[in-house]
Design an enzyme around this catalytic site. Structure first.
Site, PDB file in Angstrom:
ATOM      1  N   LYS A  70       0.846  -1.192   0.000  1.00 31.64           N
ATOM      2  CA  LYS A  70       0.000   0.000   0.000  1.00 31.64           C
ATOM      3  C   LYS A  70       0.879   1.238   0.000  1.00 31.64           C
ATOM      4  O   LYS A  70       1.888   1.278   0.705  1.00 31.64           O
ATOM      5  CB  LYS A  70      -0.835  -0.038   1.294  1.00 31.64           C
ATOM      6  CG  LYS A  70      -1.919   0.988   1.367  1.00 31.64           C
ATOM      7  CD  LYS A  70      -3.207   0.543   0.709  1.00 31.64           C
ATOM      8  CE  LYS A  70      -4.192   1.674   0.511  1.00 31.64           C
ATOM      9  NZ  LYS A  70      -3.851   2.570  -0.622  1.00 31.64           N
ATOM     10  N   LYS A 106       5.308   2.370  -2.956  1.00 34.15           N
ATOM     11  CA  LYS A 106       5.165   3.786  -3.317  1.00 34.15           C
ATOM     12  C   LYS A 106       5.365   3.942  -4.812  1.00 34.15           C
ATOM     13  O   LYS A 106       6.057   3.120  -5.437  1.00 34.15           O
ATOM     14  CB  LYS A 106       6.220   4.626  -2.584  1.00 34.15           C
ATOM     15  CG  LYS A 106       5.858   6.088  -2.487  1.00 34.15           C
ATOM     16  CD  LYS A 106       4.910   6.318  -1.321  1.00 34.15           C
ATOM     17  CE  LYS A 106       4.471   7.743  -1.176  1.00 34.15           C
ATOM     18  NZ  LYS A 106       3.804   7.940   0.129  1.00 34.15           N
ATOM     19  N   THR A 190      -5.604  12.177   6.785  1.00 36.13           N
ATOM     20  CA  THR A 190      -4.188  12.344   7.153  1.00 36.13           C
ATOM     21  C   THR A 190      -4.083  13.392   8.266  1.00 36.13           C
ATOM     22  O   THR A 190      -3.470  13.153   9.315  1.00 36.13           O
ATOM     23  CB  THR A 190      -3.359  12.812   5.941  1.00 36.13           C
ATOM     24  OG1 THR A 190      -3.589  11.916   4.862  1.00 36.13           O
ATOM     25  CG2 THR A 190      -1.875  12.868   6.265  1.00 36.13           C
ATOM     26  N   GLY A 218       3.214  24.174   4.698  1.00 33.73           N
ATOM     27  CA  GLY A 218       2.534  23.453   3.610  1.00 33.73           C
ATOM     28  C   GLY A 218       1.067  23.812   3.563  1.00 33.73           C
ATOM     29  O   GLY A 218       0.424  23.992   4.602  1.00 33.73           O
ATOM     30  N   ASN A 221      -2.868  18.998   0.754  1.00 30.67           N
ATOM     31  CA  ASN A 221      -3.882  18.143   1.348  1.00 30.67           C
ATOM     32  C   ASN A 221      -3.714  18.020   2.866  1.00 30.67           C
ATOM     33  O   ASN A 221      -4.669  18.116   3.633  1.00 30.67           O
ATOM     34  CB  ASN A 221      -3.742  16.772   0.670  1.00 30.67           C
ATOM     35  CG  ASN A 221      -4.871  15.859   1.019  1.00 30.67           C
ATOM     36  OD1 ASN A 221      -5.937  16.306   1.429  1.00 30.67           O
ATOM     37  ND2 ASN A 221      -4.631  14.579   0.869  1.00 30.67           N
ATOM     38  N   ALA A 222      -2.472  17.848   3.329  1.00 27.93           N
ATOM     39  CA  ALA A 222      -2.237  17.670   4.761  1.00 27.93           C
ATOM     40  C   ALA A 222      -2.239  19.019   5.499  1.00 27.93           C
ATOM     41  O   ALA A 222      -2.931  19.187   6.504  1.00 27.93           O
ATOM     42  CB  ALA A 222      -0.915  16.936   4.970  1.00 27.93           C
ATOM     43  N   SER A 350      -7.372   5.021   4.092  1.00 27.06           N
ATOM     44  CA  SER A 350      -7.348   4.219   2.866  1.00 27.06           C
ATOM     45  C   SER A 350      -7.716   2.761   3.152  1.00 27.06           C
ATOM     46  O   SER A 350      -8.397   2.106   2.359  1.00 27.06           O
ATOM     47  CB  SER A 350      -5.946   4.227   2.260  1.00 27.06           C
ATOM     48  OG  SER A 350      -5.745   5.384   1.495  1.00 27.06           O
TER      49      SER A 350
HETATM   50  N1  GLU Z   1       0.237   8.889   0.527  1.00 30.56           N
HETATM   51  C1  GLU Z   1      -0.216   8.642   1.863  1.00 30.56           C
HETATM   52  C2  GLU Z   1       0.950   8.261   2.763  1.00 30.56           C
HETATM   53  O1  GLU Z   1       2.086   8.579   2.518  1.00 30.56           O
HETATM   54  C3  GLU Z   1      -1.354   7.634   1.887  1.00 30.56           C
HETATM   55  C4  GLU Z   1      -0.995   6.281   1.372  1.00 30.56           C
HETATM   56  C5  GLU Z   1      -2.187   5.359   1.195  1.00 30.56           C
HETATM   57  O2  GLU Z   1      -3.268   5.757   1.558  1.00 30.56           O
HETATM   58  O3  GLU Z   1      -1.985   4.256   0.700  1.00 30.56           O
HETATM   59  O4  GLU Z   1       0.757   7.694   3.808  1.00 30.56           O
END
Ligand code: GLU
Length: 421
Positions: A70, A106, A190, A218, A221-222, A350
């Site tokens: 994930k 990733k 997040t 920033g 989104n976060a 997620s």
């Molecule tokens: N991109 C986010 C992270 O770095 C979410 C990853 C996801 O939901 O799989 O945690």
């Protein structure tokens, strides 16, 4: 000598440190120092002026001992295989610390979304999925949004994957819009997770959130949600915020409407009416109680860590604090809580989305937030308790090392039980 800021080397260094403290088995350590698989793709896209651009993209599978992998996909001009490998390692520790049934992965594409229009972005997103289709799937690897990728991009990617497999496969990707079975609460999960950690840490440190001064680096989104949720949940005062262009500071607190106006009219929060303009560097050193880096990696390093004035640093971005800075903050008595604890709310959200997609049964936003709170608060408590355990044995460890010991320990024992070493 200048500090090494290659993110993957940093990720390995952090693992090595934890491995030594926890006396990790040599074989497990060797397996966990490298990703299981890396994929590089080159994607031609027809641009609006008729030219063809060939974009380079990556997807890294770090480890799947505890479940399908994930992790998000970043669209970033400075993306590289090393950043993606580091982020895939951090995902592995993130999902393990949260104790959710995944491994880490990733993805990334080297591109500048600011210079692309929607149809170029859609075409790039769909082509990327065609290129990595055999590498992903709801039981193999489930991507999600990250820096400069959005729910709309997730929807295009889900649609493309569904076309390839000839049936709707909503569970192949998370962070989708609600119209195509995203989850309630995923949009701000997040930051919401970060807020639950902030609440617990403030309680522990005796910080009154209503009176505390907060700076957020920033406005993505976060960062944006961290700002609005700090106000909504705790009536806290966010005195500084930034984007890639610069920062704005007002000791009386910033106003969301005015920030949005500045962003849409001038392209940056710097255009805020009133307050004091500053640089991103100055924001990190500003006079606040809580600092929330919510942008990108290596913002607090050996060269500025001793200037941080906050008592609590919440790493809402991935990798914002370098190893040297981590040590300096720790020695100064600053509580620096690591990224893979603080920002794990995103992947926990997620996980809920994926669970809803594969079961076909959907939850309310309240159910999502309550379950998120339970999981992330438990992670925080586990980290605090493990630090105490070590302290009782006469060894002081950072919150990051404690989090690593828990996360790596779980992955190592899954590998051992499966017979990998
Ligand atoms: N991109 C986010 C992270 O770095 C979410 C990853 C996801 O939901 O799989 O945690």
């Amino acid at each position: 000598m200048a500090e090494e800021l290659n993110p993957f080397k940093i990720a390995q260094e952090q693992l090595d440190e934890a491995a030594e403290v926890m006396k990790l088995d040599k074989a497990a350590h060797a397996i966990l120092r490298e990703p299981m698989q890396t994929l590089t793709v080159h994607i031609p896209v027809k641009m609006r002026d008729g030219s063809v651009n060939v974009f380079e993209g990556f997807r890294v599978h770090y480890n799947n001992a505890r479940g399908p992998m994930k992790g998000g996909i970043r669209f970033h001009p400075q993306e590289s295989i090393d950043t993606v490998k580091a982020l895939a390692a951090w995902m592995t520790w993130k999902v393990s610390l949260a104790n959710i049934p995944y491994g880490g992965a990733k993805g990334g594409i080297i591109c500048d979304t600011k210079s692309m229009n929607d149809s170029e972005l859609e075409s790039l997103s769909r082509s990327y999925i065609r290129a990595i289709a055999d590498f992903i799937g709801p039981k193999i690897d489930i991507p999600a949004p990250d820096v400069y990728t959005t729910p709309q991009i997730m929807a295009w990617m889900m649609d493309e994957y569904s076309n390839i497999v000839r049936h709707n496969e909503f569970g192949v990707i998370t962070g989708k819009p609600l119209e195509v079975w995203g989850s309630e609460g995923r949009g701000d999960s997040t930051a919401m997770g970060g807020m639950f950690v902030m609440r617990e840490a403030a309680k522990m440190l005796g910080i009154d959130l209503h009176k505390a001064k907060i700076a957020v680096q920033g406005f993505g989104n976060a960062g944006k949600f961290a700002y609005s949720l700090s106000k909504r949940l705790f009536d806290a005062k966010v005195v500084a915020i930034s984007d890639s262009e610069g920062a704005i500071y007002d000791e009386n607190g910033l106003d969301m409407e005015k920030l949005e106006k500045a962003k849409s009219e001038t392209g940056s929060v710097k255009g805020y009416e009133g307050g004091q303009k500053m640089t991103n560097e100055q924001l990190l050193e500003s006079d606040v109680d809580i600092l929330i880096p919510a942008a990108i990696e290596n913002q607090i390093t050996g060269s500025n860590a001793d200037k941080v004035r906050a008592k609590l640093v919440l790493e809402l971005a991935n990798g914002p604090v370098s190893p040297e800075a981590d040590k300096i903050l720790h020695e100064k008595g600053v509580l620096d809580l690591p990224d893979f604890l603080v920002n794990s709310g995103g992947v926990i959200g997620s996980y809920f989305e994926w669970a809803q997609n594969i079961s076909g049964y959907y939850w309310t936003a309240d159910e999502v937030y309550q379950r998120l709170d339970k999981i992330i608060t438990k992670s925080f408590t586990d980290v605090v308790n493990l630090r105490k355990e070590y302290e009782n044995k006469g060894q002081k460890i950072t919150p990051r090392t404690a989090a690593y010991i828990i996360a790596v320990g779980r992955v190592a024992s899954a590998m051992k039980t499966r017979g990998w070493y």
